[in-house]
Design a protein around this motif. Structure first.
Motif, PDB file in Angstrom:
ATOM      1  N   ARG A  46       0.815  -1.316  -0.110  1.00 22.35           N
ATOM      2  CA  ARG A  46      -0.116   0.016   0.128  1.00 22.35           C
ATOM      3  C   ARG A  46       0.759   1.085  -0.031  1.00 22.35           C
ATOM      4  NH1 ARG A  46      -5.280  -0.668   1.317  1.00 22.35           N
ATOM      5  NH2 ARG A  46      -5.494   1.349   2.416  1.00 22.35           N
ATOM      6  N   ARG A  47       1.956   1.229   0.818  1.00 26.73           N
ATOM      7  CA  ARG A  47       2.776   2.298   0.875  1.00 26.73           C
ATOM      8  C   ARG A  47       3.569   2.600  -0.426  1.00 26.73           C
ATOM      9  NH1 ARG A  47       8.215   2.237   1.155  1.00 26.73           N
ATOM     10  NH2 ARG A  47       8.229   0.203   2.199  1.00 26.73           N
ATOM     11  N   ARG A  50       1.249   3.925  -3.404  1.00 21.37           N
ATOM     12  CA  ARG A  50       0.915   5.265  -3.063  1.00 21.37           C
ATOM     13  C   ARG A  50       1.876   6.068  -3.585  1.00 21.37           C
ATOM     14  NH1 ARG A  50       0.681   5.185   2.043  1.00 21.37           N
ATOM     15  NH2 ARG A  50      -1.280   4.092   2.395  1.00 21.37           N
ATOM     16  N   THR A  54       0.533   7.196  -6.893  1.00 28.29           N
ATOM     17  CA  THR A  54      -0.471   7.971  -6.279  1.00 28.29           C
ATOM     18  C   THR A  54      -1.909   7.436  -6.536  1.00 28.29           C
ATOM     19  OG1 THR A  54      -1.257   9.214  -8.424  1.00 28.29           O
ATOM     20  CG2 THR A  54       0.923  10.114  -7.274  1.00 28.29           C
ATOM     21  N   GLU A  56      -4.563   4.501  -4.317  1.00 23.15           N
ATOM     22  CA  GLU A  56      -4.651   3.846  -2.951  1.00 23.15           C
ATOM     23  C   GLU A  56      -5.177   2.155  -3.474  1.00 23.15           C
ATOM     24  OE1 GLU A  56      -4.029   4.483   0.299  1.00 23.15           O
ATOM     25  OE2 GLU A  56      -3.315   6.617  -0.201  1.00 23.15           O
ATOM     26  N   TYR A  90      -7.962  -0.861  -6.952  1.00 28.81           N
ATOM     27  CA  TYR A  90      -7.415   0.511  -6.567  1.00 28.81           C
ATOM     28  C   TYR A  90      -8.197   1.684  -6.693  1.00 28.81           C
ATOM     29  CZ  TYR A  90      -6.363   1.913 -11.275  1.00 28.81           C
ATOM     30  OH  TYR A  90      -6.501   2.134 -12.582  1.00 28.81           O
TER      31      TYR A  90
END
Length: 133
Positions: A46-47, A50, A54, A56, A90
């Motif tokens: 997830r990190r 992101r 850009t 989620e 996403y």
């Protein structure tokens, strides 16, 4: 033997796989990266997604796809990368960020342009008829 532990996002659309190229690199790589201390696979993925793209990843949508190993691109012989791969939905608009210069959709014919571990994953996806020729 040294192993580089990476987590990656397999995102397919119309038989093409989402891939990225970092600034100054000559190969495409499946999006993802290395975990930070204490992170789970999901937290890492997830990190990284992101930061790089850009968007989620949708909570609860991660699905383990497989773990693949190969010689690490650009490293000394015997240094392997172990890539644990997940698919996920996403939210947001995909766009390059951080070190990512280019976001592309690749087919099996693009296999020579990716890293060794990604080539293993391309073969696996192609054999399952998920990646277009």
């Amino acid at each position: 033997m040294q192993i580089i532990d990476k987590i990656a996002w397999l995102h397919l659309h119309d038989g093409k796989l989402l891939s990225t190229r970092s600034r100054g690199k000559d190969r495409y790589y499946i999006p993802g990266g290395k975990r930070e201390a204490g992170e789970s696979d999901e937290q890492t993925l997830r990190r990284e997604i992101r930061e790089e793209l850009t968007v989620e990843l949708t909570t609860g949508s991660l699905c383990y796809e497989g773990t693949f190993r190969a010689q690490a691109h650009g490293h000394a012989e015997g240094i392997l990368v172990m890539m644990t791969c997940y698919s996920a939905r996403y939210e947001g608009t995909l766009q390059p960020a951080a070190e990512i210069e280019e976001v592309v959709w690749l087919t099996y014919r693009d296999r020579p342009a990716v890293s060794a571990v990604d080539q293993v994953i391309f073969d696996w996806l192609y054999e399952r008829q998920l990646l277009r020729a």
